[in-house]
Structure formats: C-alpha cells, structure tokens
Write an enzyme that holds these catalytic residues in place. Sequence first.
Site, PDB file in Angstrom:
ATOM      1  N   SER A 155       0.808  -1.223   0.000  1.00 52.60           N
ATOM      2  CA  SER A 155       0.000   0.000   0.000  1.00 52.60           C
ATOM      3  C   SER A 155       0.843   1.277   0.000  1.00 52.60           C
ATOM      4  O   SER A 155       0.355   2.343  -0.379  1.00 52.60           O
ATOM      5  CB  SER A 155      -0.949   0.017   1.202  1.00 52.60           C
ATOM      6  OG  SER A 155      -0.221  -0.105   2.412  1.00 52.60           O
ATOM      7  N   ASP A 400      -2.482   6.158  11.662  1.00 52.72           N
ATOM      8  CA  ASP A 400      -1.691   5.755  10.497  1.00 52.72           C
ATOM      9  C   ASP A 400      -0.371   6.522  10.494  1.00 52.72           C
ATOM     10  O   ASP A 400      -0.318   7.701  10.141  1.00 52.72           O
ATOM     11  CB  ASP A 400      -2.462   6.024   9.208  1.00 52.72           C
ATOM     12  CG  ASP A 400      -1.723   5.507   7.978  1.00 52.72           C
ATOM     13  OD1 ASP A 400      -0.583   5.016   8.120  1.00 52.72           O
ATOM     14  OD2 ASP A 400      -2.284   5.605   6.865  1.00 52.72           O
ATOM     15  N   HIS A 403       1.685   5.355   6.173  1.00 55.46           N
ATOM     16  CA  HIS A 403       1.470   6.031   4.897  1.00 55.46           C
ATOM     17  C   HIS A 403       1.740   7.533   5.056  1.00 55.46           C
ATOM     18  O   HIS A 403       2.039   8.006   6.158  1.00 55.46           O
ATOM     19  CB  HIS A 403       0.055   5.767   4.404  1.00 55.46           C
ATOM     20  CG  HIS A 403      -0.241   4.312   4.243  1.00 55.46           C
ATOM     21  ND1 HIS A 403      -0.877   3.571   5.221  1.00 55.46           N
ATOM     22  CD2 HIS A 403       0.036   3.453   3.243  1.00 55.46           C
ATOM     23  CE1 HIS A 403      -0.989   2.311   4.829  1.00 55.46           C
ATOM     24  NE2 HIS A 403      -0.436   2.204   3.629  1.00 55.46           N
TER      25      HIS A 403
END
Length: 425
Positions: A155, A400, A403
């Site tokens: 990802s 998160d 990312h």
Amino acid sequence: MRGYDSWDDRHATMKSSSIFRENSEKTERWMVTNKGRLSPFLMSSLCITLCFTGFFVYLQNPFISDQNFLPLQPQIDPECDLFKGHWVPDKRGSQYTNSTCSTLPDSKNCIKHGRSDRDFLFWRWKPDGCDLPRFNPKAFLGMVRGKKLSFIGDSVARNHMESLLCLLSMEETPKDIYKDGEDRNRIWYFPKHDFTLSTSWTKFLVEEQERLDGNKTGTGLFDIDISKMDEGWFKGLPNTDIAIVSAAHWFFRPIFIHRGDETLGCIYCNEPNMTQLSPDQGFKLVYSSVFKQINECENCKRDLVTVMRTISPAHFENGTWDTGGSCRRTSPFGVNQIDLQSSEMKIRTSQIEQLEVITKGDHKGKKKFGVLDVTGVMLMRPDGHPNSHWGNKWMKGYNDCVHWCLPGPIDAWNEFLMAILRQLR
C-alpha cells in the site's frame, strides 16, 4: 521529454535552421527581382516547392518535435548523492492542494480529515552537493510518452503512485480505466501522451500462502517461496517499460521462508530446530531472488528499467499501530536526530546490497536498474503521516504512521524518480 544531449546537437539544429532560413531568403529575393518574367504556373510551382521543403525539413530533423519544446530540466552532477542532505524551509510549498487533485484518495486527505497544521507542506529536500530540480509534470509526461510504468509493491507503493498521479494531473487529466474488486490494482491512462500508469499490489513480491486454522481462518503466519515470483505482478512485467519495485511492511510478522522444497528459516517464529532470521536477512533472500528473476526475464523488454525503492519508515511513538502508537510531530528532524543504525536502515542496506550484486557483478548489462533511496530521507519526516487524520470509520482509534499525507513529503519521491529516469535513459 528531453532537451539536447550535447552542445553539438544544439549547434546542429541551429545550423540546419539557419541554412533553411538563408536559402528561403535568397529564393524570395530572386522571386521579387524576376516576378514579371515568371508565368503564374511557375510561381505556383515555386511556392508549393518551398512549402513542401519546409514540411520535410521539419519532419526529418530529429530535434524538432513537441518533446524538445518542453522546458529543459537542470542537469544534475552524476557524482552527486541525491539522497544525502537535509530538509530546508520552502515558501512555495506543495505544487498541488488537497482540493485541486481530483484523484486524491480520501485516506490520504489529511487536511480534509481535520489536520490543522500546514508547516509540513513547506519543506523541500536539499542534497548536500547539488540541487534537486522541482518536479515538472510536462517534462515527465514527455519523457514517458508511449510507455507503461507500474508501481509494484504494497500500500505504500500505491501511496507513491497516488502522489505521482496528483502531480501529473496538473498537466493532463488521466482516465481511470481499471480497478479490481478490492481496489488494490489500478490502471490510469493519459491519452495525450499515450502513457499508462498502474499499480500491482503484492505483499512479499514472491509467492506466499497464509496458514489457516481449523476453521479456515487466517492465522497471520505466512509461508513464502523465494524461487517463485508472485504472478500477480510478474505476469505483467513483459508489457512494462518502467517498474518501481518495493515491498516491506508485510515482512514484520511470522514468516517461514522456503526455496522450493528447502526451508531456509523463519522471521519472528521462535520455533525449535528452525533457523531464526532477522527481517533484513529475509529482505536479502527475497530481493536477491526478485532482482535475478527480473534481470533474466526473457520475455521482458530489452530496455526495461527497474527502480528499487528502499523501505519507507514508520514513525509510531508511545506504542505500535495496535497499542495506541501515534505520530503527532509537526516539523522535520535534522540529520543528527535520526538513528542511522535503526532496523529500517539495516533493511535499506540489505536491499541496496542485493541490487549491487546485479548491477556490478556478472549479471551487469542485461537490464537497467536504479535505486530510489528514501529511507534516510524519510526518517527525518515524522510530521508527514496522517496519524488520526485518515477518515477510516472502521478503525477509529488507530493511527496511520506508515502512509503519507497528500500533498506532503512523499511528493519528493517523484522528484527523485524523475532525476533517476533521466540518468538511466
């Protein structure tokens, strides 16, 4: 699109243009002087000849094309290490905003989801020995005209592609032509430049199988076979011109590593009579096999370019992703504030060592390889993650710190990428 490769190329073009201009001026003077003596038919013939001469000179001159009218990118000293440097304040900030990029994914739209600080947008990477040119979407699209570029990885590879998509969309709006059922594999097309941009999602780059319990539920333990590539991405490699290869974050879990019928060891398994491997040793085994397979791919294009992106660091503090860890910082670290002996840096070294085996050993010359060495660069950007500002209603309370926000420091990866591709052409 590229500019002239040398002064001689530029001089040849100028000389060709001046000869054509000089001949045209002489012809025009002769026509004016002898206008009364020429029949209408001859006058028409001369005009047609001049038009077709100009047309063929334009077609046959290799330096006259839409590509070469693009702004010339500053040349970078090939001896300069682009990845050794520091982040400096930049008043210009990001080239796009969270509202101007129509393809920006909701989970990376940190500002939409409540991030109030903006300082993280106003920093720019500065190599110690040279300058890294700003990303130029017009020049990049010209450089990849007619080509297919694929981001291969997890990802974070998708995150990288999403950044590039936002930057290129400032020049041309792409067409979304494919999305699989899980929204992991995507294809975008830029019709004006006949350029295809895609993602091919893979956990480990090699073939993998998750172990199941008695209820056929995944256990989180994986078996991977480094002798076989994950067909999800490898089957598409023959149609690829540029491959950006990366995979990292799935390696931090129990993994049994095999080479065919031989078990080489395991990561985080703690089983008796089993060779214990560190994550960087696991990376070494996997990337060694992946680079060898790419280099020896007989069905792939001869001029295939593979760029390996090193591991992108996470910045969880006061816990991990599932124990309340967060990343609340609002400004970059300096070089003296990062740990050059961290596990990420060890993995990064392992990745680069395996690439050097291919590029400097007996395998040298088969395919083109480059490295996008972001690990140290991004260790300095604990402020660039979504943290709690990622809008996932199914995982509230989880932050998160893996990312990167868009726009944000990940956009610098595409400035690196453009410089690398220019060097590898």
